[in-house]
Motif scaffolding. Structure first.
Motif, PDB file in Angstrom:
ATOM      1  N   GLN A 163       0.823  -1.205   0.000  1.00  0.00           N
ATOM      2  CA  GLN A 163       0.000   0.000   0.000  1.00  0.00           C
ATOM      3  C   GLN A 163       0.863   1.262   0.000  1.00  0.00           C
ATOM      4  O   GLN A 163       0.535   2.231  -0.666  1.00  0.00           O
ATOM      5  N   SER A 164       1.981   1.237   0.707  1.00  0.00           N
ATOM      6  CA  SER A 164       2.866   2.405   0.695  1.00  0.00           C
ATOM      7  C   SER A 164       3.549   2.570  -0.664  1.00  0.00           C
ATOM      8  O   SER A 164       3.962   3.667  -1.017  1.00  0.00           O
ATOM      9  N   ALA A 165       3.654   1.486  -1.433  1.00  0.00           N
ATOM     10  CA  ALA A 165       4.209   1.545  -2.790  1.00  0.00           C
ATOM     11  C   ALA A 165       3.121   1.824  -3.827  1.00  0.00           C
ATOM     12  O   ALA A 165       3.359   1.723  -5.024  1.00  0.00           O
ATOM     13  N   ASP A 166       1.916   2.166  -3.355  1.00  0.00           N
ATOM     14  CA  ASP A 166       0.796   2.565  -4.213  1.00  0.00           C
ATOM     15  C   ASP A 166       0.232   1.410  -5.050  1.00  0.00           C
ATOM     16  O   ASP A 166      -0.053   1.556  -6.232  1.00  0.00           O
ATOM     17  N   PHE A 167       0.073   0.243  -4.419  1.00  0.00           N
ATOM     18  CA  PHE A 167      -0.559  -0.913  -5.045  1.00  0.00           C
ATOM     19  C   PHE A 167      -1.927  -1.142  -4.414  1.00  0.00           C
ATOM     20  O   PHE A 167      -2.076  -1.006  -3.192  1.00  0.00           O
ATOM     21  N   ASP A 168      -2.916  -1.499  -5.234  1.00  0.00           N
ATOM     22  CA  ASP A 168      -4.167  -2.054  -4.713  1.00  0.00           C
ATOM     23  C   ASP A 168      -3.836  -3.461  -4.253  1.00  0.00           C
ATOM     24  O   ASP A 168      -3.030  -4.158  -4.878  1.00  0.00           O
ATOM     25  N   TYR A 169      -4.484  -3.905  -3.188  1.00  0.00           N
ATOM     26  CA  TYR A 169      -4.091  -5.158  -2.542  1.00  0.00           C
ATOM     27  C   TYR A 169      -5.329  -5.962  -2.204  1.00  0.00           C
ATOM     28  O   TYR A 169      -6.176  -5.498  -1.453  1.00  0.00           O
ATOM     29  N   GLN A 170      -5.454  -7.147  -2.798  1.00  0.00           N
ATOM     30  CA  GLN A 170      -6.554  -8.054  -2.474  1.00  0.00           C
ATOM     31  C   GLN A 170      -5.945  -9.407  -2.133  1.00  0.00           C
ATOM     32  O   GLN A 170      -5.207  -9.982  -2.933  1.00  0.00           O
ATOM     33  N   GLU A 171      -6.273  -9.905  -0.943  1.00  0.00           N
ATOM     34  CA  GLU A 171      -5.673 -11.134  -0.494  1.00  0.00           C
ATOM     35  C   GLU A 171      -6.702 -12.218  -0.236  1.00  0.00           C
ATOM     36  O   GLU A 171      -7.864 -11.918   0.025  1.00  0.00           O
ATOM     37  N   GLU A 172      -6.238 -13.442  -0.322  1.00  0.00           N
ATOM     38  CA  GLU A 172      -7.010 -14.611   0.088  1.00  0.00           C
ATOM     39  C   GLU A 172      -6.083 -15.420   0.980  1.00  0.00           C
ATOM     40  O   GLU A 172      -5.038 -15.902   0.524  1.00  0.00           O
ATOM     41  N   LEU A 173      -6.424 -15.508   2.253  1.00  0.00           N
ATOM     42  CA  LEU A 173      -5.593 -16.240   3.192  1.00  0.00           C
ATOM     43  C   LEU A 173      -5.934 -17.722   3.138  1.00  0.00           C
ATOM     44  O   LEU A 173      -7.091 -18.102   3.033  1.00  0.00           O
ATOM     45  N   ASN A 174      -4.906 -18.550   3.200  1.00  0.00           N
ATOM     46  CA  ASN A 174      -5.049 -20.008   3.182  1.00  0.00           C
ATOM     47  C   ASN A 174      -5.899 -20.514   2.019  1.00  0.00           C
ATOM     48  O   ASN A 174      -6.877 -21.245   2.214  1.00  0.00           O
ATOM     49  N   PRO A 175      -5.547 -20.125   0.780  1.00  0.00           N
ATOM     50  CA  PRO A 175      -6.307 -20.633  -0.370  1.00  0.00           C
ATOM     51  C   PRO A 175      -6.060 -22.133  -0.545  1.00  0.00           C
ATOM     52  O   PRO A 175      -5.135 -22.686   0.049  1.00  0.00           O
ATOM     53  N   GLU A 176      -6.870 -22.756  -1.367  1.00  0.00           N
ATOM     54  CA  GLU A 176      -6.638 -24.176  -1.658  1.00  0.00           C
ATOM     55  C   GLU A 176      -5.275 -24.324  -2.314  1.00  0.00           C
ATOM     56  O   GLU A 176      -4.826 -23.453  -3.043  1.00  0.00           O
ATOM     57  N   GLY A 177      -4.619 -25.407  -2.028  1.00  0.00           N
ATOM     58  CA  GLY A 177      -3.293 -25.642  -2.590  1.00  0.00           C
ATOM     59  C   GLY A 177      -2.220 -25.453  -1.541  1.00  0.00           C
ATOM     60  O   GLY A 177      -2.478 -25.491  -0.338  1.00  0.00           O
ATOM     61  N   ASP A 178      -1.033 -25.194  -1.988  1.00  0.00           N
ATOM     62  CA  ASP A 178       0.140 -25.170  -1.128  1.00  0.00           C
ATOM     63  C   ASP A 178       0.482 -23.775  -0.588  1.00  0.00           C
ATOM     64  O   ASP A 178       1.367 -23.638   0.237  1.00  0.00           O
ATOM     65  N   ALA A 179      -0.190 -22.734  -1.042  1.00  0.00           N
ATOM     66  CA  ALA A 179       0.155 -21.363  -0.649  1.00  0.00           C
ATOM     67  C   ALA A 179      -0.505 -20.969   0.664  1.00  0.00           C
ATOM     68  O   ALA A 179      -1.545 -21.498   1.038  1.00  0.00           O
ATOM     69  N   ASP A 180       0.129 -20.019   1.355  1.00  0.00           N
ATOM     70  CA  ASP A 180      -0.455 -19.428   2.557  1.00  0.00           C
ATOM     71  C   ASP A 180      -1.339 -18.230   2.212  1.00  0.00           C
ATOM     72  O   ASP A 180      -2.318 -17.960   2.884  1.00  0.00           O
ATOM     73  N   ILE A 181      -0.945 -17.511   1.151  1.00  0.00           N
ATOM     74  CA  ILE A 181      -1.683 -16.323   0.729  1.00  0.00           C
ATOM     75  C   ILE A 181      -1.708 -16.277  -0.790  1.00  0.00           C
ATOM     76  O   ILE A 181      -0.679 -16.475  -1.443  1.00  0.00           O
ATOM     77  N   ARG A 182      -2.886 -16.012  -1.354  1.00  0.00           N
ATOM     78  CA  ARG A 182      -2.984 -15.679  -2.789  1.00  0.00           C
ATOM     79  C   ARG A 182      -3.222 -14.175  -2.807  1.00  0.00           C
ATOM     80  O   ARG A 182      -4.111 -13.664  -2.144  1.00  0.00           O
ATOM     81  N   LEU A 183      -2.417 -13.492  -3.563  1.00  0.00           N
ATOM     82  CA  LEU A 183      -2.397 -12.038  -3.545  1.00  0.00           C
ATOM     83  C   LEU A 183      -2.593 -11.495  -4.956  1.00  0.00           C
ATOM     84  O   LEU A 183      -1.901 -11.921  -5.879  1.00  0.00           O
ATOM     85  N   VAL A 184      -3.541 -10.591  -5.121  1.00  0.00           N
ATOM     86  CA  VAL A 184      -3.740  -9.891  -6.377  1.00  0.00           C
ATOM     87  C   VAL A 184      -3.410  -8.436  -6.117  1.00  0.00           C
ATOM     88  O   VAL A 184      -4.030  -7.793  -5.261  1.00  0.00           O
ATOM     89  N   ILE A 185      -2.413  -7.925  -6.821  1.00  0.00           N
ATOM     90  CA  ILE A 185      -2.015  -6.539  -6.641  1.00  0.00           C
ATOM     91  C   ILE A 185      -1.990  -5.846  -7.988  1.00  0.00           C
ATOM     92  O   ILE A 185      -1.786  -6.464  -9.034  1.00  0.00           O
TER      93      ILE A 185
END
Length: 81
Positions: free
Chosen positions: A56-78
Motif C-alpha cells: 500500500q505504501s508503494a501505491d498498489f491495490d491489494y486483495q488477499e485470500e488467506l489459506n487458499p486451496e493448494g500449497d500457498a499461505d496467501i494468494r495475492l492480487v495486486i
C-alpha cells in the motif's frame, strides 16, 4: 524500478517463497502465491498485515485470500495505481 522489481524487493525483504500465478503486464496486475518458509512461525494474518503495509505504501491495490486451496499461505492480487 519496474512493478515486478518492486514486488520482488518487498517479498524478498519478508523472506517469503513466492511465485507469479498470473501476470498482466498491460494492466499491471499480478497474482502471486506466497508461502512462509519452514522456520517462519508468524501467523498468516500477521504476515499478511506486514506485507500489505509495504504494498500500500508503494501505491498498489491489494486483495488477499488467506489459506487458499493448494500449497500457498496467501494468494495475492495486486495492481499498481
Amino acid at each position: 524500478m519496474t512493478e515486478r522489481q518492486v514486488i520482488q524487493e518487498i517479498l524478498n525483504s519478508e523472506a517469503l517463497e513466492y511465485s507469479f500465478e498470473n501476470v498482466d503486464e498491460d494492466s499491471k496486475e499480478y497474482t502471486l502465491l506466497l508461502k512462509r518458509q519452514e522456520q517462519d512461525v508468524r501467523p498468516v494474518d500477521e504476515l499478511n498485515n506486514e506485507i500489505k503495509k509495504y504494498f500500500q505504501s508503494a501505491d498498489f491495490d491489494y486483495q488477499e485470500e488467506l489459506n487458499p486451496e493448494g500449497d500457498a499461505d496467501i494468494r495475492l492480487v495486486i495492481k499498481r495505481n
